[in-house]
Design an enzyme around this catalytic site. Structure first.
Site, short mmCIF file in Angstrom:
data_model
loop_
_atom_site.label_atom_id
_atom_site.label_comp_id
_atom_site.label_asym_id
_atom_site.label_seq_id
_atom_site.Cartn_x
_atom_site.Cartn_y
_atom_site.Cartn_z
N GLU A 1 34.36 34.57 43.86
CA GLU A 1 35.76 34.36 43.43
C GLU A 1 36.64 35.30 44.25
OE1 GLU A 1 36.41 31.95 41.56
OE2 GLU A 1 34.40 31.54 40.82
N CYS B 1 44.87 37.53 41.69
CA CYS B 1 44.41 36.53 42.68
C CYS B 1 45.23 35.26 42.54
CB CYS B 1 42.94 36.25 42.50
SG CYS B 1 42.51 35.82 40.81
P1 NAD Z 1 37.47 44.34 47.47
O1 NAD Z 1 36.70 43.18 47.99
O2 NAD Z 1 37.85 45.41 48.40
O3 NAD Z 1 36.69 45.06 46.26
C1 NAD Z 1 36.16 44.31 45.19
C2 NAD Z 1 34.86 44.96 44.74
O4 NAD Z 1 33.95 44.93 45.85
C3 NAD Z 1 35.00 46.42 44.35
O5 NAD Z 1 34.11 46.73 43.31
C4 NAD Z 1 34.60 47.16 45.63
O6 NAD Z 1 34.12 48.46 45.37
C5 NAD Z 1 33.51 46.26 46.17
N1 NAD Z 1 33.33 46.33 47.61
C6 NAD Z 1 34.24 46.66 48.56
N2 NAD Z 1 33.67 46.64 49.79
C7 NAD Z 1 32.39 46.27 49.62
C8 NAD Z 1 31.29 46.05 50.49
N3 NAD Z 1 31.41 46.21 51.81
N4 NAD Z 1 30.12 45.66 49.97
C9 NAD Z 1 29.98 45.46 48.64
N5 NAD Z 1 30.98 45.68 47.75
C10 NAD Z 1 32.17 46.06 48.23
O7 NAD Z 1 38.72 43.71 46.72
P2 NAD Z 1 40.01 44.48 46.23
O8 NAD Z 1 40.90 44.60 47.40
O9 NAD Z 1 39.66 45.68 45.47
O10 NAD Z 1 40.58 43.44 45.19
C11 NAD Z 1 41.58 42.54 45.48
C12 NAD Z 1 41.04 41.21 45.95
O11 NAD Z 1 40.27 40.59 44.91
C13 NAD Z 1 42.16 40.24 46.26
O12 NAD Z 1 41.83 39.51 47.40
C14 NAD Z 1 42.19 39.35 45.03
O13 NAD Z 1 42.78 38.09 45.25
C15 NAD Z 1 40.72 39.27 44.72
N6 NAD Z 1 40.49 38.86 43.34
C16 NAD Z 1 40.01 37.60 43.12
C17 NAD Z 1 39.85 37.13 41.82
C18 NAD Z 1 39.33 35.73 41.57
O14 NAD Z 1 38.90 35.46 40.45
N7 NAD Z 1 39.37 34.83 42.53
C19 NAD Z 1 40.16 37.96 40.74
C20 NAD Z 1 40.61 39.26 41.00
C21 NAD Z 1 40.78 39.70 42.31
#
Ligand code: NAD
Length: 536
Positions: free
Chosen positions: A266, A300
Protein backbone atom coordinates in the site's frame (compact mmCIF):
# COMPACT_ATOMS: atom_id res chain seq x y z
CA UNK A 1 5.28 -0.68 31.19
CA UNK A 2 8.04 1.42 32.72
CA UNK A 3 7.41 5.17 32.52
CA UNK A 4 9.91 7.87 33.39
CA UNK A 5 9.22 11.51 34.16
CA UNK A 6 9.81 14.00 31.44
CA UNK A 7 11.06 17.17 33.14
CA UNK A 8 10.96 19.28 30.06
CA UNK A 9 7.41 18.67 29.03
CA UNK A 10 5.27 18.08 32.07
CA UNK A 11 2.18 19.45 30.40
CA UNK A 12 2.35 16.97 27.56
CA UNK A 13 2.64 13.79 29.60
CA UNK A 14 5.28 11.26 30.50
CA UNK A 15 7.95 9.85 28.24
CA UNK A 16 7.11 6.29 27.23
CA UNK A 17 10.12 4.04 27.82
CA UNK A 18 9.39 1.24 25.37
CA UNK A 19 11.01 -2.07 24.46
CA UNK A 20 11.06 -4.58 21.68
CA UNK A 21 8.60 -7.39 22.22
CA UNK A 22 10.04 -10.76 21.21
CA UNK A 23 8.63 -14.16 22.19
CA UNK A 24 6.46 -12.54 24.85
CA UNK A 25 9.38 -10.69 26.49
CA UNK A 26 10.15 -6.98 26.60
CA UNK A 27 13.78 -6.70 25.53
CA UNK A 28 16.40 -4.09 24.66
CA UNK A 29 18.16 -4.08 21.29
CA UNK A 30 21.19 -6.39 21.21
CA UNK A 31 23.48 -3.35 20.90
CA UNK A 32 21.68 -1.58 23.78
CA UNK A 33 21.19 1.49 21.59
CA UNK A 34 18.01 3.58 21.67
CA UNK A 35 16.33 6.33 19.67
CA UNK A 36 13.91 9.07 20.69
CA UNK A 37 10.48 9.91 19.41
CA UNK A 38 9.65 13.61 19.79
CA UNK A 39 6.47 15.63 19.48
CA UNK A 40 6.45 17.39 16.07
CA UNK A 41 4.20 20.15 17.48
CA UNK A 42 6.52 20.90 20.38
CA UNK A 43 10.08 19.63 20.10
CA UNK A 44 10.87 19.87 23.83
CA UNK A 45 8.35 17.11 24.49
CA UNK A 46 10.10 13.75 24.42
CA UNK A 47 7.30 11.28 23.65
CA UNK A 48 9.31 8.11 23.97
CA UNK A 49 12.57 6.18 23.89
CA UNK A 50 12.83 2.87 22.00
CA UNK A 51 15.40 0.21 21.09
CA UNK A 52 17.36 0.80 17.90
CA UNK A 53 17.11 -2.78 16.67
CA UNK A 54 19.72 -4.64 14.67
CA UNK A 55 19.52 -7.52 12.19
CA UNK A 56 20.20 -9.92 15.07
CA UNK A 57 17.10 -8.64 16.93
CA UNK A 58 15.00 -8.94 13.81
CA UNK A 59 16.19 -12.50 13.23
CA UNK A 60 15.36 -13.42 16.85
CA UNK A 61 11.86 -12.04 16.34
CA UNK A 62 11.49 -14.14 13.18
CA UNK A 63 12.61 -17.29 15.01
CA UNK A 64 10.02 -16.63 17.74
CA UNK A 65 7.29 -16.13 15.11
CA UNK A 66 8.36 -19.29 13.29
CA UNK A 67 8.25 -21.34 16.50
CA UNK A 68 4.82 -19.97 17.48
CA UNK A 69 3.22 -20.64 14.09
CA UNK A 70 2.24 -24.31 14.49
CA UNK A 71 0.34 -23.81 17.75
CA UNK A 72 -1.35 -20.61 16.58
CA UNK A 73 -2.47 -22.00 13.22
CA UNK A 74 -4.04 -24.97 15.04
CA UNK A 75 -5.87 -22.71 17.50
CA UNK A 76 -9.52 -22.83 16.33
CA UNK A 77 -10.41 -19.75 14.31
CA UNK A 78 -13.37 -18.81 16.59
CA UNK A 79 -10.94 -18.82 19.55
CA UNK A 80 -8.56 -16.59 17.61
CA UNK A 81 -11.62 -14.41 16.92
CA UNK A 82 -12.23 -14.21 20.68
CA UNK A 83 -8.77 -12.68 21.13
CA UNK A 84 -9.55 -10.20 18.35
CA UNK A 85 -12.73 -9.28 20.30
CA UNK A 86 -10.56 -8.63 23.37
CA UNK A 87 -8.34 -6.36 21.24
CA UNK A 88 -11.44 -4.38 20.21
CA UNK A 89 -12.56 -4.08 23.85
CA UNK A 90 -9.13 -2.89 25.01
CA UNK A 91 -8.86 -0.37 22.17
CA UNK A 92 -12.30 0.96 23.16
CA UNK A 93 -11.33 1.13 26.84
CA UNK A 94 -8.12 3.03 26.01
CA UNK A 95 -9.48 5.12 23.12
CA UNK A 96 -8.83 8.50 24.78
CA UNK A 97 -5.30 7.63 25.90
CA UNK A 98 -4.37 6.24 22.50
CA UNK A 99 -5.83 9.23 20.67
CA UNK A 100 -3.87 11.59 22.92
CA UNK A 101 -0.60 9.83 22.21
CA UNK A 102 -1.33 9.86 18.46
CA UNK A 103 -1.83 13.63 18.63
CA UNK A 104 1.30 14.02 20.71
CA UNK A 105 3.52 11.78 18.62
CA UNK A 106 2.47 12.64 15.06
CA UNK A 107 0.48 15.86 15.41
CA UNK A 108 -2.96 14.74 14.24
CA UNK A 109 -5.85 16.81 15.55
CA UNK A 110 -7.71 15.20 18.50
CA UNK A 111 -10.77 14.61 16.30
CA UNK A 112 -8.73 12.80 13.65
CA UNK A 113 -6.80 10.87 16.29
CA UNK A 114 -10.05 9.64 17.86
CA UNK A 115 -11.25 8.69 14.37
CA UNK A 116 -8.14 6.66 13.69
CA UNK A 117 -8.47 4.73 16.97
CA UNK A 118 -12.10 4.11 16.04
CA UNK A 119 -10.91 2.70 12.71
CA UNK A 120 -8.85 0.10 14.60
CA UNK A 121 -11.82 -0.67 16.88
CA UNK A 122 -14.08 -1.13 13.83
CA UNK A 123 -11.48 -3.46 12.32
CA UNK A 124 -11.43 -5.61 15.46
CA UNK A 125 -15.24 -5.65 15.58
CA UNK A 126 -15.42 -6.71 11.95
CA UNK A 127 -12.89 -9.54 12.25
CA UNK A 128 -13.86 -10.93 15.64
CA UNK A 129 -16.79 -12.79 14.07
CA UNK A 130 -14.89 -13.65 10.86
CA UNK A 131 -13.30 -16.35 13.03
CA UNK A 132 -16.67 -18.10 12.84
CA UNK A 133 -16.91 -17.51 9.08
CA UNK A 134 -13.53 -18.51 7.73
CA UNK A 135 -15.45 -20.68 5.33
CA UNK A 136 -14.20 -23.18 2.79
CA UNK A 137 -16.44 -24.86 0.24
CA UNK A 138 -17.71 -28.31 -0.66
CA UNK A 139 -17.27 -28.80 -4.39
CA UNK A 140 -18.94 -31.51 -6.55
CA UNK A 141 -16.56 -34.06 -8.06
CA UNK A 142 -16.81 -35.31 -11.64
CA UNK A 143 -16.59 -38.86 -10.32
CA UNK A 144 -18.89 -40.97 -8.17
CA UNK A 145 -18.22 -41.58 -4.47
CA UNK A 146 -15.72 -38.77 -4.34
CA UNK A 147 -15.90 -35.49 -2.40
CA UNK A 148 -13.97 -32.26 -2.94
CA UNK A 149 -13.33 -29.53 -0.35
CA UNK A 150 -11.53 -26.22 -0.08
CA UNK A 151 -9.95 -24.81 3.08
CA UNK A 152 -8.42 -21.45 3.88
CA UNK A 153 -4.97 -22.02 5.38
CA UNK A 154 -2.76 -19.40 7.03
CA UNK A 155 0.30 -18.47 4.97
CA UNK A 156 2.90 -18.42 7.74
CA UNK A 157 5.25 -15.88 9.30
CA UNK A 158 4.28 -12.41 8.11
CA UNK A 159 6.61 -9.41 8.03
CA UNK A 160 4.76 -6.13 8.60
CA UNK A 161 6.21 -2.63 8.09
CA UNK A 162 4.02 0.45 8.47
CA UNK A 163 4.23 4.22 7.93
CA UNK A 164 3.79 6.76 10.72
CA UNK A 165 0.86 8.80 9.43
CA UNK A 166 -1.73 6.18 10.46
CA UNK A 167 0.18 4.59 13.33
CA UNK A 168 -2.70 2.53 14.75
CA UNK A 169 -5.38 2.18 12.07
CA UNK A 170 -3.05 0.86 9.32
CA UNK A 171 -1.21 -1.66 11.55
CA UNK A 172 -4.60 -2.89 12.77
CA UNK A 173 -5.71 -3.40 9.13
CA UNK A 174 -2.80 -5.80 8.72
CA UNK A 175 -2.19 -7.39 12.11
CA UNK A 176 -5.82 -8.13 13.04
CA UNK A 177 -6.82 -10.09 9.89
CA UNK A 178 -3.39 -11.75 9.64
CA UNK A 179 -3.80 -13.01 13.24
CA UNK A 180 -7.40 -14.04 12.70
CA UNK A 181 -6.31 -16.15 9.73
CA UNK A 182 -3.71 -17.97 11.85
CA UNK A 183 -0.46 -16.27 10.79
CA UNK A 184 2.28 -15.14 13.16
CA UNK A 185 3.85 -11.70 12.83
CA UNK A 186 7.03 -9.66 13.05
CA UNK A 187 6.07 -5.97 12.97
CA UNK A 188 8.35 -2.97 12.60
CA UNK A 189 6.29 0.12 13.43
CA UNK A 190 7.34 3.46 11.97
CA UNK A 191 10.09 5.16 13.96
CA UNK A 192 7.93 8.31 13.59
CA UNK A 193 5.29 6.64 15.76
CA UNK A 194 7.10 4.10 17.92
CA UNK A 195 5.15 5.00 21.09
CA UNK A 196 1.82 4.21 19.43
CA UNK A 197 3.36 0.95 18.17
CA UNK A 198 4.58 0.04 21.63
CA UNK A 199 1.19 0.73 23.23
CA UNK A 200 -0.62 -1.30 20.56
CA UNK A 201 1.76 -4.14 21.43
CA UNK A 202 0.68 -3.89 25.10
CA UNK A 203 -2.95 -4.16 23.99
CA UNK A 204 -2.21 -7.26 21.90
CA UNK A 205 -0.45 -8.83 24.88
CA UNK A 206 -3.25 -7.94 27.33
CA UNK A 207 -5.85 -9.26 24.87
CA UNK A 208 -4.30 -12.74 25.14
CA UNK A 209 -2.23 -13.02 21.96
CA UNK A 210 0.14 -15.88 22.93
CA UNK A 211 3.88 -15.32 23.16
CA UNK A 212 5.75 -15.34 19.87
CA UNK A 213 2.58 -14.80 17.81
CA UNK A 214 3.17 -11.05 17.44
CA UNK A 215 6.74 -9.74 17.79
CA UNK A 216 7.55 -6.04 17.63
CA UNK A 217 10.95 -4.65 16.73
CA UNK A 218 11.53 -0.91 16.83
CA UNK A 219 14.09 0.95 14.78
CA UNK A 220 14.84 2.79 11.59
CA UNK A 221 13.85 1.82 8.09
CA UNK A 222 17.45 1.70 6.98
CA UNK A 223 18.44 -0.82 9.65
CA UNK A 224 15.54 -2.73 11.30
CA UNK A 225 13.23 -2.31 8.28
CA UNK A 226 15.89 -3.38 5.82
CA UNK A 227 16.79 -6.34 8.07
CA UNK A 228 13.16 -7.50 8.08
CA UNK A 229 13.11 -7.40 4.27
CA UNK A 230 16.34 -9.46 4.27
CA UNK A 231 14.49 -12.13 6.25
CA UNK A 232 12.54 -12.89 3.06
CA UNK A 233 15.78 -13.96 1.34
CA UNK A 234 16.76 -15.88 4.48
CA UNK A 235 13.54 -17.91 4.18
CA UNK A 236 11.93 -16.85 7.48
CA UNK A 237 8.91 -15.08 5.99
CA UNK A 238 6.09 -16.48 3.89
CA UNK A 239 4.15 -13.20 3.60
CA UNK A 240 5.01 -9.49 3.64
CA UNK A 241 2.67 -6.57 4.20
CA UNK A 242 3.97 -3.05 3.73
CA UNK A 243 2.48 0.45 3.88
CA UNK A 244 4.74 3.34 2.98
CA UNK A 245 6.49 5.03 0.09
CA UNK A 246 6.46 3.70 -3.46
CA UNK A 247 10.28 3.49 -3.55
CA UNK A 248 10.52 1.19 -0.52
CA UNK A 249 7.44 -0.78 -1.62
CA UNK A 250 8.98 -1.41 -5.02
CA UNK A 251 12.13 -2.79 -3.37
CA UNK A 252 10.08 -5.07 -1.09
CA UNK A 253 8.10 -6.23 -4.14
CA UNK A 254 11.33 -7.13 -5.93
CA UNK A 255 12.70 -9.11 -2.98
CA UNK A 256 9.37 -10.90 -2.50
CA UNK A 257 9.11 -11.59 -6.24
CA UNK A 258 12.42 -13.44 -6.43
CA UNK A 259 11.31 -15.55 -3.48
CA UNK A 260 7.84 -16.18 -4.97
CA UNK A 261 6.03 -14.37 -2.14
CA UNK A 262 2.97 -12.25 -2.92
CA UNK A 263 3.34 -9.11 -0.78
CA UNK A 264 0.59 -6.65 0.10
CA UNK A 265 1.88 -3.20 -0.91
CA UNK A 266 0.00 0.00 0.00
CA UNK A 267 1.98 2.93 -1.33
CA UNK A 268 1.87 6.59 -2.27
CA UNK A 269 -0.73 8.62 -4.15
CA UNK A 270 -1.31 11.71 -6.29
CA UNK A 271 -5.05 11.70 -6.05
CA UNK A 272 -7.25 13.64 -8.49
CA UNK A 273 -10.31 15.65 -7.43
CA UNK A 274 -12.51 16.75 -10.35
CA UNK A 275 -15.01 19.62 -10.14
CA UNK A 276 -17.47 19.70 -13.04
CA UNK A 277 -19.44 22.73 -14.23
CA UNK A 278 -22.70 21.59 -12.59
CA UNK A 279 -21.16 20.86 -9.14
CA UNK A 280 -22.32 22.40 -5.88
CA UNK A 281 -19.28 24.67 -5.62
CA UNK A 282 -19.50 25.34 -1.89
CA UNK A 283 -19.58 21.62 -1.22
CA UNK A 284 -16.69 21.09 -3.64
CA UNK A 285 -14.60 23.81 -1.98
CA UNK A 286 -15.26 22.34 1.46
CA UNK A 287 -14.26 18.85 0.25
CA UNK A 288 -11.23 20.21 -1.62
CA UNK A 289 -9.88 22.10 1.42
CA UNK A 290 -10.12 19.00 3.60
CA UNK A 291 -8.79 16.63 0.90
CA UNK A 292 -5.79 18.88 0.16
CA UNK A 293 -4.84 20.22 3.57
CA UNK A 294 -6.33 17.92 6.26
CA UNK A 295 -3.46 16.22 8.19
CA UNK A 296 -1.19 18.79 6.44
CA UNK A 297 -1.59 16.75 3.24
CA UNK A 298 0.15 13.79 4.88
CA UNK A 299 -2.38 11.15 3.94
CA UNK A 300 -1.81 8.70 1.13
CA UNK A 301 -5.34 9.67 0.06
CA UNK A 302 -4.79 13.46 0.21
CA UNK A 303 -5.81 15.27 -2.98
CA UNK A 304 -2.81 16.01 -5.23
CA UNK A 305 -4.40 17.57 -8.32
CA UNK A 306 -7.68 19.51 -8.52
CA UNK A 307 -9.13 19.32 -12.03
CA UNK A 308 -11.57 22.14 -12.81
CA UNK A 309 -14.05 22.44 -15.65
CA UNK A 310 -13.18 25.74 -17.34
CA UNK A 311 -16.71 27.16 -16.89
CA UNK A 312 -16.41 27.20 -13.09
CA UNK A 313 -12.60 27.42 -12.78
CA UNK A 314 -12.42 31.12 -11.89
CA UNK A 315 -15.33 31.03 -9.43
CA UNK A 316 -13.95 27.89 -7.77
CA UNK A 317 -10.46 29.39 -7.48
CA UNK A 318 -11.78 32.54 -5.82
CA UNK A 319 -13.86 30.60 -3.29
CA UNK A 320 -11.08 28.06 -2.67
CA UNK A 321 -8.46 30.75 -2.09
CA UNK A 322 -10.76 32.55 0.34
CA UNK A 323 -11.31 29.29 2.27
CA UNK A 324 -7.59 28.39 2.30
CA UNK A 325 -6.71 31.82 3.71
CA UNK A 326 -8.99 31.02 6.67
CA UNK A 327 -7.40 27.65 7.50
CA UNK A 328 -6.39 27.45 11.16
CA UNK A 329 -2.95 25.88 11.63
CA UNK A 330 -0.92 25.17 14.76
CA UNK A 331 -0.32 22.93 17.73
CA UNK A 332 -3.38 20.64 17.94
CA UNK A 333 -2.77 20.14 21.66
CA UNK A 334 -3.28 23.84 22.35
CA UNK A 335 -6.35 24.74 20.31
CA UNK A 336 -8.67 23.85 17.44
CA UNK A 337 -6.84 23.71 14.11
CA UNK A 338 -7.53 22.19 10.68
CA UNK A 339 -4.02 20.87 10.58
CA UNK A 340 -0.99 20.56 12.81
CA UNK A 341 2.70 19.97 12.12
CA UNK A 342 4.58 17.98 9.49
CA UNK A 343 4.91 14.68 11.25
CA UNK A 344 8.68 14.43 10.82
CA UNK A 345 11.50 16.71 9.70
CA UNK A 346 12.12 14.88 6.42
CA UNK A 347 8.57 15.68 5.30
CA UNK A 348 9.17 19.38 6.01
CA UNK A 349 12.39 19.14 3.98
CA UNK A 350 10.65 17.63 0.92
CA UNK A 351 7.89 20.21 1.29
CA UNK A 352 10.46 23.04 1.22
CA UNK A 353 12.22 21.53 -1.79
CA UNK A 354 8.98 21.18 -3.76
CA UNK A 355 8.95 24.95 -4.43
CA UNK A 356 11.88 24.46 -6.80
CA UNK A 357 9.91 21.85 -8.73
CA UNK A 358 6.87 24.11 -9.16
CA UNK A 359 9.03 27.05 -10.25
CA UNK A 360 11.05 24.96 -12.71
CA UNK A 361 7.79 23.61 -14.18
CA UNK A 362 6.58 27.19 -14.81
CA UNK A 363 3.50 26.81 -12.60
CA UNK A 364 2.07 29.90 -10.88
CA UNK A 365 2.31 30.07 -7.07
CA UNK A 366 -1.17 31.27 -6.12
CA UNK A 367 -0.73 30.91 -2.34
CA UNK A 368 1.82 29.68 0.21
CA UNK A 369 4.90 30.94 1.94
CA UNK A 370 7.24 28.12 2.96
CA UNK A 371 7.86 27.14 6.56
CA UNK A 372 5.80 28.87 9.22
CA UNK A 373 8.01 30.90 11.57
CA UNK A 374 7.47 33.63 14.18
CA UNK A 375 7.85 36.34 11.51
CA UNK A 376 6.04 34.42 8.77
CA UNK A 377 2.86 32.92 10.11
CA UNK A 378 -0.77 32.82 9.00
CA UNK A 379 -3.37 34.72 10.99
CA UNK A 380 -4.63 32.86 14.03
CA UNK A 381 -1.70 30.42 14.22
CA UNK A 382 -1.97 28.39 17.45
CA UNK A 383 1.18 27.94 19.57
CA UNK A 384 4.82 28.70 18.94
CA UNK A 385 5.66 27.95 15.27
CA UNK A 386 9.35 27.56 15.99
CA UNK A 387 8.84 24.76 18.52
CA UNK A 388 7.43 22.56 15.80
CA UNK A 389 7.49 21.70 12.09
CA UNK A 390 4.79 23.82 10.45
CA UNK A 391 4.12 24.53 6.79
CA UNK A 392 1.96 27.04 4.94
CA UNK A 393 -0.78 25.66 2.69
CA UNK A 394 0.34 25.94 -0.94
CA UNK A 395 -1.73 26.31 -4.14
CA UNK A 396 -0.12 26.04 -7.58
CA UNK A 397 -2.13 27.40 -10.53
CA UNK A 398 -1.77 27.05 -14.33
CA UNK A 399 -0.56 23.49 -13.90
CA UNK A 400 -0.43 20.97 -16.76
CA UNK A 401 -0.62 17.26 -16.06
CA UNK A 402 2.79 16.49 -17.55
CA UNK A 403 4.55 18.86 -15.09
CA UNK A 404 6.56 17.23 -12.28
CA UNK A 405 4.48 19.16 -9.74
CA UNK A 406 1.38 17.29 -11.02
CA UNK A 407 3.10 13.90 -11.30
CA UNK A 408 4.95 13.48 -7.99
CA UNK A 409 3.57 12.92 -4.49
CA UNK A 410 4.77 15.78 -2.23
CA UNK A 411 3.21 14.42 1.01
CA UNK A 412 2.57 17.89 2.41
CA UNK A 413 -0.01 20.72 2.30
CA UNK A 414 0.34 21.31 -1.44
CA UNK A 415 -2.31 21.27 -4.19
CA UNK A 416 -2.26 21.99 -7.92
CA UNK A 417 -5.07 23.43 -10.06
CA UNK A 418 -5.58 22.24 -13.65
CA UNK A 419 -8.30 23.27 -16.13
CA UNK A 420 -10.14 21.05 -18.60
CA UNK A 421 -12.82 21.57 -21.27
CA UNK A 422 -15.05 18.55 -20.74
CA UNK A 423 -15.49 15.24 -18.89
CA UNK A 424 -13.39 13.31 -21.44
CA UNK A 425 -10.44 15.60 -20.81
CA UNK A 426 -11.09 15.51 -17.05
CA UNK A 427 -10.81 11.71 -17.08
CA UNK A 428 -7.65 11.78 -19.15
CA UNK A 429 -6.00 14.23 -16.72
CA UNK A 430 -7.30 12.34 -13.66
CA UNK A 431 -5.68 9.17 -15.02
CA UNK A 432 -2.55 11.00 -16.15
CA UNK A 433 -0.22 10.19 -13.22
CA UNK A 434 1.57 6.92 -12.41
CA UNK A 435 -0.56 6.54 -9.25
CA UNK A 436 -4.00 4.98 -8.75
CA UNK A 437 -5.03 5.13 -5.11
CA UNK A 438 -7.97 7.45 -4.46
CA UNK A 439 -10.08 9.90 -6.49
CA UNK A 440 -13.13 12.17 -6.27
CA UNK A 441 -15.57 14.02 -8.49
CA UNK A 442 -18.02 16.78 -7.65
CA UNK A 443 -21.02 16.71 -9.99
CA UNK A 444 -24.77 16.12 -9.99
CA UNK A 445 -24.85 14.78 -13.53
CA UNK A 446 -25.48 10.99 -13.56
CA UNK A 447 -23.70 10.65 -16.93
CA UNK A 448 -20.56 12.21 -15.47
CA UNK A 449 -20.83 10.02 -12.37
CA UNK A 450 -21.12 6.89 -14.51
CA UNK A 451 -18.20 7.86 -16.74
CA UNK A 452 -16.06 8.68 -13.72
CA UNK A 453 -16.82 5.37 -11.96
CA UNK A 454 -16.28 3.43 -15.16
CA UNK A 455 -13.06 5.04 -16.35
CA UNK A 456 -11.11 6.14 -13.28
CA UNK A 457 -7.95 4.10 -12.74
CA UNK A 458 -7.97 4.39 -8.93
CA UNK A 459 -8.73 1.75 -6.33
CA UNK A 460 -11.11 4.07 -4.47
CA UNK A 461 -13.49 6.79 -5.66
CA UNK A 462 -15.79 9.32 -4.02
CA UNK A 463 -18.69 11.11 -5.64
CA UNK A 464 -19.41 14.44 -3.95
CA UNK A 465 -17.06 13.65 -1.08
CA UNK A 466 -13.39 13.96 -0.14
CA UNK A 467 -10.58 11.83 -1.64
CA UNK A 468 -9.82 10.69 1.92
CA UNK A 469 -11.67 8.32 4.22
CA UNK A 470 -11.98 4.57 4.64
CA UNK A 471 -14.36 2.20 6.37
CA UNK A 472 -13.27 -1.05 7.99
CA UNK A 473 -15.56 -3.18 5.80
CA UNK A 474 -14.75 -1.66 2.39
CA UNK A 475 -11.65 -2.63 0.38
CA UNK A 476 -8.78 -0.13 0.64
CA UNK A 477 -5.86 0.00 -1.78
CA UNK A 478 -4.53 1.09 -5.12
CA UNK A 479 -2.76 0.15 -8.29
CA UNK A 480 0.04 1.44 -10.48
CA UNK A 481 2.59 3.27 -8.33
CA UNK A 482 0.07 3.14 -5.43
CA UNK A 483 0.23 -0.61 -4.91
CA UNK A 484 0.03 -4.08 -6.37
CA UNK A 485 -3.78 -4.42 -6.39
CA UNK A 486 -3.96 -6.19 -3.04
CA UNK A 487 -6.57 -4.75 -0.70
CA UNK A 488 -6.79 -4.04 3.01
CA UNK A 489 -10.01 -4.31 5.08
CA UNK A 490 -13.29 -6.15 4.83
CA UNK A 491 -13.63 -9.70 3.54
CA UNK A 492 -11.22 -8.97 0.68
CA UNK A 493 -8.12 -8.79 2.90
CA UNK A 494 -8.67 -12.42 3.98
CA UNK A 495 -7.38 -13.48 0.55
CA UNK A 496 -4.07 -11.74 1.41
CA UNK A 497 -3.53 -13.71 4.61
CA UNK A 498 -4.74 -17.18 3.56
CA UNK A 499 -4.00 -19.60 0.77
CA UNK A 500 -6.58 -21.96 -0.66
CA UNK A 501 -6.07 -25.67 -0.02
CA UNK A 502 -7.94 -28.14 -2.28
CA UNK A 503 -8.66 -31.60 -0.84
CA UNK A 504 -10.29 -34.63 -2.50
CA UNK A 505 -11.60 -37.65 -0.61
CA UNK A 506 -12.21 -40.80 -2.65
CA UNK A 507 -14.70 -43.23 -1.07
CA UNK A 508 -15.01 -45.51 -4.11
CA UNK A 509 -12.40 -48.04 -3.01
CA UNK A 510 -10.66 -47.93 -6.40
CA UNK A 511 -8.19 -45.64 -8.14
CA UNK A 512 -10.33 -43.12 -10.05
CA UNK A 513 -8.48 -40.71 -12.32
CA UNK A 514 -9.96 -37.32 -13.16
CA UNK A 515 -10.73 -36.81 -16.88
CA UNK A 516 -9.64 -40.39 -17.71
CA UNK A 517 -12.13 -42.36 -15.57
CA UNK A 518 -14.82 -39.73 -15.63
CA UNK A 519 -18.07 -41.15 -17.02
CA UNK A 520 -18.90 -38.42 -19.47
CA UNK A 521 -22.21 -38.86 -21.34
CA UNK A 522 -21.47 -40.91 -24.45
CA UNK A 523 -21.80 -39.31 -27.83
CA UNK A 524 -25.21 -40.08 -29.32
CA UNK A 525 -26.66 -39.97 -32.83
CA UNK A 526 -28.32 -36.56 -32.96
CA UNK A 527 -31.90 -35.97 -33.98
CA UNK A 528 -32.09 -34.46 -37.47
CA UNK A 529 -34.67 -31.72 -37.00
CA UNK A 530 -34.93 -31.09 -40.73
CA UNK A 531 -36.38 -34.58 -41.28
CA UNK A 532 -38.94 -34.06 -38.48
CA UNK A 533 -40.09 -30.74 -39.85
CA UNK A 534 -39.76 -31.40 -43.61
CA UNK A 535 -42.98 -30.80 -45.59
CA UNK A 536 -44.50 -33.81 -47.30
P1 NAD B 1 8.72 5.14 4.06
O1 NAD B 1 8.57 4.15 2.97
O2 NAD B 1 9.93 5.95 4.14
O3 NAD B 1 8.57 4.43 5.50
C1 NAD B 1 7.50 3.55 5.78
C2 NAD B 1 8.01 2.44 6.69
O4 NAD B 1 9.05 1.74 6.00
C3 NAD B 1 8.63 2.95 7.99
O5 NAD B 1 8.37 2.04 9.02
C4 NAD B 1 10.13 2.97 7.67
O6 NAD B 1 10.93 2.86 8.81
C5 NAD B 1 10.26 1.76 6.77
N1 NAD B 1 11.38 1.83 5.83
C6 NAD B 1 11.98 2.93 5.30
N2 NAD B 1 12.99 2.57 4.49
C7 NAD B 1 13.03 1.23 4.48
C8 NAD B 1 13.84 0.26 3.84
N3 NAD B 1 14.83 0.61 3.03
N4 NAD B 1 13.59 -1.05 4.05
C9 NAD B 1 12.58 -1.43 4.86
N5 NAD B 1 11.78 -0.56 5.53
C10 NAD B 1 12.00 0.75 5.33
O7 NAD B 1 7.40 6.02 4.01
P2 NAD B 1 7.14 7.39 4.76
O8 NAD B 1 7.77 8.44 3.93
O9 NAD B 1 7.49 7.30 6.18
O10 NAD B 1 5.57 7.47 4.68
C11 NAD B 1 4.88 8.20 3.74
C12 NAD B 1 4.53 7.37 2.52
O11 NAD B 1 3.65 6.31 2.89
C13 NAD B 1 3.78 8.19 1.50
O12 NAD B 1 4.21 7.83 0.22
C14 NAD B 1 2.34 7.77 1.72
O13 NAD B 1 1.50 8.00 0.61
C15 NAD B 1 2.52 6.32 2.04
N6 NAD B 1 1.36 5.77 2.74
C16 NAD B 1 0.55 4.92 2.04
C17 NAD B 1 -0.61 4.44 2.64
C18 NAD B 1 -1.53 3.50 1.88
O14 NAD B 1 -2.36 2.85 2.52
N7 NAD B 1 -1.44 3.41 0.57
C19 NAD B 1 -0.93 4.80 3.95
C20 NAD B 1 -0.06 5.65 4.64
C21 NAD B 1 1.09 6.14 4.02
Amino acid sequence: MKLTDNDQAKDYGKTVYGYNYIDGQEVEASNNKRFNSTNPSYNKDLVGSFPLSTEEDVENACIAAKNAFKEWKNTPAPIRGGIIANIGDLLTKNKDVLAKIITREIGKTPKEAMGSVQEAIDTAHFFQSEGRRLYGQTVPSEMRNKELYTYRRPIGVTGVITAGNFPLAVPSWKIIPALLCGNTIVWKPSDDAAAVGYLFGKILEDAGVPKGVVNIIHGTGAEAGDALVKMVDKGYLQKFSFTGSTAVGRHIGEVCGRNLLVPSLELGGKNPLIVMEDADLDLAVHGAVWSSFGTAGQRCTSAGNIILHKDIAQTFKAKFLEAVKKIKIGNPLLGEVLYGPMLAERFLNTFMKHYEIGKADGATLLYGNGQITKENKPEGFVGDPESGLYAWPVIWDNVKIDMRIAQEEIFGPVITLLEVNNIEEAMEVANGTPYGLSSAIYTNNPDYMYKFKNEIGAGMSSINNSTTGAEAHLPFGGNGASGNNTRESGIWVIDSYTRWHAVNVDLSGKLQLAQMDTQYVEEKTLTDFSTLLASK
